[in-house]
Design an enzyme around this catalytic site. Structure first.
Site, PDB file in Angstrom:
ATOM      1  N   HIS A  78      43.615  47.949  55.837  1.00  0.00           N
ATOM      2  CA  HIS A  78      44.429  46.751  55.600  1.00  0.00           C
ATOM      3  C   HIS A  78      43.845  45.967  54.431  1.00  0.00           C
ATOM      4  CE1 HIS A  78      46.467  42.917  56.147  1.00  0.00           C
ATOM      5  NE2 HIS A  78      45.296  42.325  56.275  1.00  0.00           N
ATOM      6  N   ASP A 107      56.496  44.592  23.032  1.00  0.00           N
ATOM      7  CA  ASP A 107      56.069  45.398  24.173  1.00  0.00           C
ATOM      8  C   ASP A 107      54.575  45.178  24.339  1.00  0.00           C
ATOM      9  OD1 ASP A 107      55.636  47.525  26.117  1.00  0.00           O
ATOM     10  OD2 ASP A 107      57.525  48.387  25.393  1.00  0.00           O
ATOM     11  N   TRP A 143      36.438  46.645  54.384  1.00  0.00           N
ATOM     12  CA  TRP A 143      36.796  46.864  52.975  1.00  0.00           C
ATOM     13  C   TRP A 143      35.575  46.731  52.078  1.00  0.00           C
ATOM     14  CZ3 TRP A 143      37.212  43.969  48.326  1.00  0.00           C
ATOM     15  CH2 TRP A 143      36.762  42.652  48.409  1.00  0.00           C
ATOM     16  N   SER A 170      42.529  52.478  36.566  1.00  0.00           N
ATOM     17  CA  SER A 170      43.839  51.896  36.278  1.00  0.00           C
ATOM     18  C   SER A 170      43.712  50.425  35.890  1.00  0.00           C
ATOM     19  CB  SER A 170      44.728  52.057  37.507  1.00  0.00           C
ATOM     20  OG  SER A 170      45.787  51.136  37.467  1.00  0.00           O
ATOM     21  N   SER A 171      42.891  49.687  36.644  1.00  0.00           N
ATOM     22  CA  SER A 171      42.742  48.253  36.357  1.00  0.00           C
ATOM     23  C   SER A 171      42.110  48.027  34.998  1.00  0.00           C
ATOM     24  CB  SER A 171      41.861  47.583  37.409  1.00  0.00           C
ATOM     25  OG  SER A 171      42.527  47.537  38.623  1.00  0.00           O
ATOM     26  N   HIS A 254      32.755  38.966  44.030  1.00  0.00           N
ATOM     27  CA  HIS A 254      33.132  37.567  43.843  1.00  0.00           C
ATOM     28  C   HIS A 254      34.052  37.349  42.659  1.00  0.00           C
ATOM     29  CE1 HIS A 254      33.414  33.729  45.533  1.00  0.00           C
ATOM     30  NE2 HIS A 254      33.520  33.300  44.320  1.00  0.00           N
ATOM     31  N   GLU A 256      36.074  39.421  41.644  1.00  0.00           N
ATOM     32  CA  GLU A 256      37.325  40.002  42.150  1.00  0.00           C
ATOM     33  C   GLU A 256      38.178  38.952  42.864  1.00  0.00           C
ATOM     34  OE1 GLU A 256      38.892  42.779  41.976  1.00  0.00           O
ATOM     35  OE2 GLU A 256      40.284  42.637  43.660  1.00  0.00           O
ATOM     36  N   TYR A 258      38.414  35.911  42.111  1.00  0.00           N
ATOM     37  CA  TYR A 258      39.107  35.107  41.107  1.00  0.00           C
ATOM     38  C   TYR A 258      40.135  35.931  40.347  1.00  0.00           C
ATOM     39  CZ  TYR A 258      35.834  31.702  42.590  1.00  0.00           C
ATOM     40  OH  TYR A 258      35.139  30.851  43.378  1.00  0.00           O
ATOM     41  N   SER A 269      51.147  26.972  37.300  1.00  0.00           N
ATOM     42  CA  SER A 269      51.160  26.069  36.153  1.00  0.00           C
ATOM     43  C   SER A 269      52.410  26.220  35.298  1.00  0.00           C
ATOM     44  CB  SER A 269      49.919  26.296  35.279  1.00  0.00           C
ATOM     45  OG  SER A 269      48.758  26.151  36.051  1.00  0.00           O
ATOM     46  N   HIS A 303      26.381  34.269  47.939  1.00  0.00           N
ATOM     47  CA  HIS A 303      26.813  33.395  49.036  1.00  0.00           C
ATOM     48  C   HIS A 303      27.568  34.188  50.099  1.00  0.00           C
ATOM     49  CE1 HIS A 303      30.702  32.302  46.675  1.00  0.00           C
ATOM     50  NE2 HIS A 303      30.965  33.263  47.517  1.00  0.00           N
ATOM     51  N   HIS A 304      27.905  35.460  49.779  1.00  0.00           N
ATOM     52  CA  HIS A 304      28.467  36.327  50.815  1.00  0.00           C
ATOM     53  C   HIS A 304      27.365  36.928  51.678  1.00  0.00           C
ATOM     54  CE1 HIS A 304      32.516  36.372  48.964  1.00  0.00           C
ATOM     55  NE2 HIS A 304      31.848  36.229  47.843  1.00  0.00           N
ATOM     56  N   THR A 329      37.813  23.679  40.206  1.00  0.00           N
ATOM     57  CA  THR A 329      38.967  23.915  41.077  1.00  0.00           C
ATOM     58  C   THR A 329      39.644  22.596  41.409  1.00  0.00           C
ATOM     59  OG1 THR A 329      37.644  25.698  42.015  1.00  0.00           O
ATOM     60  CG2 THR A 329      39.710  25.214  43.099  1.00  0.00           C
ATOM     61  N   LYS A 332      41.861  21.448  38.625  1.00  0.00           N
ATOM     62  CA  LYS A 332      43.166  22.109  38.600  1.00  0.00           C
ATOM     63  C   LYS A 332      44.145  21.438  39.567  1.00  0.00           C
ATOM     64  CE  LYS A 332      42.477  26.662  36.912  1.00  0.00           C
ATOM     65  NZ  LYS A 332      43.602  26.565  36.025  1.00  0.00           N
ATOM     66  N   ARG A 451      34.333  38.449  63.533  1.00  0.00           N
ATOM     67  CA  ARG A 451      35.463  39.195  62.981  1.00  0.00           C
ATOM     68  C   ARG A 451      35.239  40.692  63.232  1.00  0.00           C
ATOM     69  NH1 ARG A 451      34.234  39.200  56.468  1.00  0.00           N
ATOM     70  NH2 ARG A 451      36.122  40.443  56.365  1.00  0.00           N
TER      71      ARG A 451
END
Lengths: 526, 373
Positions: A78, A107, A143, A170-171, A254, A256, A258, A269, A303-304, A329, A332, A451
């Site tokens: 998931h 293009d 994950w 790909s990315s 991390h 990722e 963002y 925006s 921090h993870h 943040t 924004k 979790r």
């Protein structure tokens, strides 16, 4: 040149294959954008079915439907499918459709590579789905694929590693394409600080992708060699360190986070000024805030990992750095609210999703601040509080911005208007069921529910039942979205070049739908 | 004081949302703290939550005011301003100072949590798939602690009891009012030892020892769970800590030492096949059955069957080797570190003579001892 132009205008793309081969061989940014968005939609429903199966098992204490190892496979896939299959490809789909039209380019810069970077995705997705059917089933390490658990698992893990490699390639190609397009193909007069904010956020996101996708590829490659080729990167008995995997993973992970939210900031925006009929407040501070968030994202990864037992100096550094992210943040959010202030607002579906985004994303930001505080994080790490936190930023954040963006640009892409009443229904159902599903998970985490468990103690039963009901409602509400999009394409009312009164930007100077090849002659931006 | 304020605040905030469902099970906040560190964490969370709720109300108060007053349908005309340097600087700097205000108490707590010096006693905790082992380093006793809830309760064939999934066969017992240092490690994959009421959560990392500490104030039973995904039965390895008054703790400790001495067996003794099988069945059901299943059939594709397997019916040496040294890259770890000579001998004997396996081999503890280096 003129002759070629005439052919395009009349015979459309007579020299292109039709039917399925049109989509396989296409190098057109609009076609590829559609492919990306369709793929993301399909993966969103596959990942969603997994989520609803998980919530069905968690509806009551005890094991009713799933074996614990299959439950772990579902939570793992998931996560992987939603992150790499749904959210990221959806944003690349937006970039494909919108970036050339917003910068006045005909293009993407590398049209053939664009085709290749899309067509890698279905194969990676296939590997992930096939992995359920190999001996031992799919990857079941979460994950995050933490070693050494991921070293223990069966061949499903190898398929996942290959899938991650392909998705990463790909990315990276997509990111190179987007950067080149933005830097080299802007219309004359469009300086960097005149670019629409969506283009800015994608430019910064693309740099993040190039910086961190190879890091993830490195992490999973080390995992692969540990599994099969006798290396001991993550095996203490061989001189390695299991925590090394976490450091490398989160150095990717991390930024990722963002990567999955900055393009959403860009979409919001664009939407807010349109429906407030007022220019975006603090354009340049928005650009600087986005860049600050991107730079800070490289120095907060641990921090993870506050519970792995870092020295106090490490915990304090990562706590302070993480707290700092609240500043840009906050800027924004203040800017969006100021854009709405003294505007002349209307509340069509894109605007509803944008306001829902600001409201709920900010809640996810606040719980992020709570989690940044090391001692509090140690209490809440790996609990449902964290699950609630990241679903607030990824579902109510990234996904709501994607919905908002689709409703906002769908009339442009198809030349037809979606059903406004049904769109509003979709918003309100999503908004209500999302909160029913995820708000209560904060309480579960605070009260001590870990979790990634298939069964739980009876004191968590009531909130889990509420959460499951919310999740089913949220999942079913998304069928309405599919119906709205199909109905719009089939029988929506025709719209003008600029269906939104307050919209600004080059894409609205093109007819709706835009011609297959737009801006063959660059527009002039004053 | 702050606890009371936040409890009332939370109750007010959420009782309206979930009115009518107010039972004791709807816990809205952290578990009641029982150690000095847990108290600090509780108060930190309260402080930060209140600050966030305040900012939330201000920001969204402004936004919703605009949504209701500055809309086209009430005839509001759009202003065209789009920047204001002064206000932008103010709303960058003010949050920065709020953050400094939060970081100060948090830093103090981090330093207190890390201070494991001068403990009164030290306990080594080892995480296994899927149980915990506690070793009292000064007193020389040690034991495993595993889930006591039955499979029948989990699969709904029996009613669930009060502490469903949060009960163990043998809890960790500690004295109150003493600073207890924990040395935490793991044997197979990463686990995490977590007792919410103590404010302790420390990952158990294979091959490394991390330390943390707690000092519990009141006697009682405190419950927690493994917090790091560690495979199939991650949700089924709870932690139960029983805190006793120091004098009661001493009584318990003496009992344990006595019991441990009584179970010491002579490794050179020769046991009969039936004796070994009987003890082996107990070891199998607590140590092996989670993967290989009580009926020896395993889980196809994930955990191999032992009933009818080549190893359990082949040469003794191969069987001893895989149980004692494990199989790298799989969940089959080396059990020579977890089990004693008699336990290894009896469980292997059991596996070779249970279900459809009928080798008739009786493996003696002396044979196991000879294989240890």
């Amino acid at each position: 040149m003129d002759a070629a132009h005439a052919t395009h205008a009349h015979g459309e793309h007579a020299h292109h294959p039709s039917g399925i081969m049109r989509w396989v061989t296409t190098t057109n940014h609009k076609d590829i954008g559609t492919l990306y968005l369709t793929f993301a939609g399909v993966m969103f429903f596959i990942g969603g079915i997994m989520a609803m199966t998980i919530r069905a098992e968690l509806f009551q204490p005890g094991l009713q439907f799933l074996r614990p190892d299959f439950f772990n496979q579902l939570t793992t896939l998931h996560g992987l499918i939603m992150v790499f299959g749904a959210i990221m490809p959806a944003f690349v789909g937006f970039a494909n459709w919108q970036v050339p039209m917003m910068v006045g380019a005909p293009d993407m810069a590398f049209a053939r590579m664009n085709n290749w970077s899309f067509w890698l995705l279905p194969f990676a997705a296939l590997l992930l789905i096939v992995s359920f059917f190999v001996p031992g089933g799919a990857a079941a390490a979460g994950w995050t694929l933490y070693a050494p658990l991921s070293v223990q698992l069966g061949p499903g893990m190898d398929l996942t590693i290959f899938a991650v490699h392909i998705l990463g390639a790909s990315s990276i190609m997509g990111a190179i394409n987007i950067i080149t397009t933005i830097l080299n193909m802007r219309a004359p007069g469009m300086t960097l600080m005149k670019m629409p904010l969506f283009v800015w956020t994608w430019l910064i996101t693309a740099y993040l992708l190039i910086a961190v996708m190879p890091v993830l590829a490195g992490a999973v490659t080390m995992l692969l060699t540990d599994r099969h080729f006798g290396t001991h990167f993550f095996n203490a008995a061989g001189g390695g360190d299991p925590v090394l995997f976490q450091h490398v993973f989160w150095f990717f992970g991390h930024p990722e986070v963002y990567i999955m939210i900055l393009p959403g900031f860009g979409i919001i925006s664009q939407i807010i000024p349109t429906f407030a009929r007022k220019p975006l407040f603090g354009y340049s501070s928005m650009v600087y805030a986005t860049a600050s968030i991107a730079i800070l994202s490289f120095i907060v990864w641990a921090h993870h990992m506050f519970t792995v037992g870092m020295p106090a100096a490490g915990q304090l550094f990562f706590m302070y750095a993480t707290m700092l992210i609240a500043v840009p943040t906050g800027v924004k959010v203040f800017n969006w609210v100021s854009t709405m202030w003294r505007g002349s607002m209307t509340f069509e579906t894109p605007m509803l999703f944008a306001i829902g985004f600001i409201f709920l994303f900010t809640m996810g930001g606040f719980t992020g601040l709570v989690l940044a505080i090391t001692p509090v994080d140690i209490q809440l790490q790996d609990t449902y509080y964290v699950v609630a936190h990241f679903h607030y930023v990824l579902v109510a954040g990234a996904l709501f911005s994607i919905f908002g963006g689709i409703y906002y640009w769908l009339p442009k892409w198809t030349g037809k208007m979606y059903d406004e009443t049904l769109g509003k229904w979709h918003f309100w159902l999503s908004m209500i069921f999302f909160n029913v599903a995820f708000f209560v998970q904060h309480f579960l985490g605070l009260a001590g529910m870990p979790r990634r468990i298939p069964d739980y103690a009876p004191q968590f039963a009531d909130f889990n039942m509420i959460s499951s009901i919310g999740a089913f409602g949220f999942g079913l509400s998304q069928l309405l979205f599919v119906y709205i999009v199909i109905k719009c394409i089939r029988s929506g009312e025709k719209v003008s070049a600029k269906p939104w009164e307050g919209a600004q930007g080059l894409e609205w100077t093109l007819p709706s739908p835009p011609p297959y090849h737009s801006f063959e002659t660059p527009p002039l931006v004053k | 004081m702050t606890n009371k304020i936040v409890k009332r605040g939370m109750a007010l905030l959420f009782s309206s949302v979930y009115a009518g469902a107010a039972q004791s099970a709807y816990e809205l906040n952290l578990q009641p703290p029982e150690t000095p560190i847990a108290h600090q964490i509780y108060d930190l969370h309260t402080l930060i939550l209140l600050v966030c709720v305040f900012i939330f109300c201000v920001v969204f108060g402004v936004m919703f005011y605009a949504i209701f007053k500055h809309r086209k349908s009430v005839g509001h005309k759009a202003a065209q301003f789009h920047e204001n340097t002064t206000i932008e600087i103010i709303w960058t700097i003010i949050p920065f100072f709020i953050l400094v205000g939060m970081a100060y108490p948090a830093t103090k707590t981090v330093l207190a949590m890390k201070n494991t010096s001068n403990p009164d006693m030290t306990i080594k905790i080892t995480g296994y798939q899927w149980k915990w082992k506690y070793d009292y380093l000064q007193d020389g006793i040690g034991f495993y602690s595993m889930l006591a809830t039955t499979q029948d309760q989990i699969y709904g064939r029996a009613p669930k009891d009060e502490h469903y999934l949060l009960e163990v066969d043998k809890p960790l017992v500690v004295p109150t009012g003493k600073k207890i240092r924990l040395l935490i490690t793991a044997d197979d994959v990463i686990h995490s030892w977590w007792v919410p009421a103590f404010g302790v959560k420390q990952d158990a990392i294979v091959g490394f020892i991390r330390d943390t500490w707690f000092e519990v104030e009141k006697p009682g039973i405190y419950r927690g769970q493994c917090a790091e995904l560690c495979g199939k039965d991650h949700g089924f390895m709870p932690i139960v800590v029983e805190a006793k008054e120091p004098k009661d703790y001493e009584i318990w400790l003496a009992e344990q030492k006595q019991a441990q001495a009584a179970t010491k067996v002579d490794v050179n003794k020769t046991f009969t096949l039936d004796e070994l099988k009987a003890q082996g069945e107990k070891v199998f059901n607590t140590t092996c059955a989670a993967c290989h299943q009580v009926n020896g059939k395993g889980i196809p594709g994930t955990f191999p069957a032992l009933d009818g397997s080549k190893i359990a019916n082949g040469p003794k040496a191969d069987h001893l080797n895989i149980v004692m040294n494990g199989k790298p890259g799989t969940a089959m770890v080396a059990f020579s570190t977890q089990l004693s000579d008699i336990e290894l001998a009896s469980v292997i004997t059991y596996e070779r003579n249970a279900w459809g396996n009928k080798t008739g081999d009786a493996i003696q503890p002396s044979e196991v001892k000879a294989l240890r280096k």
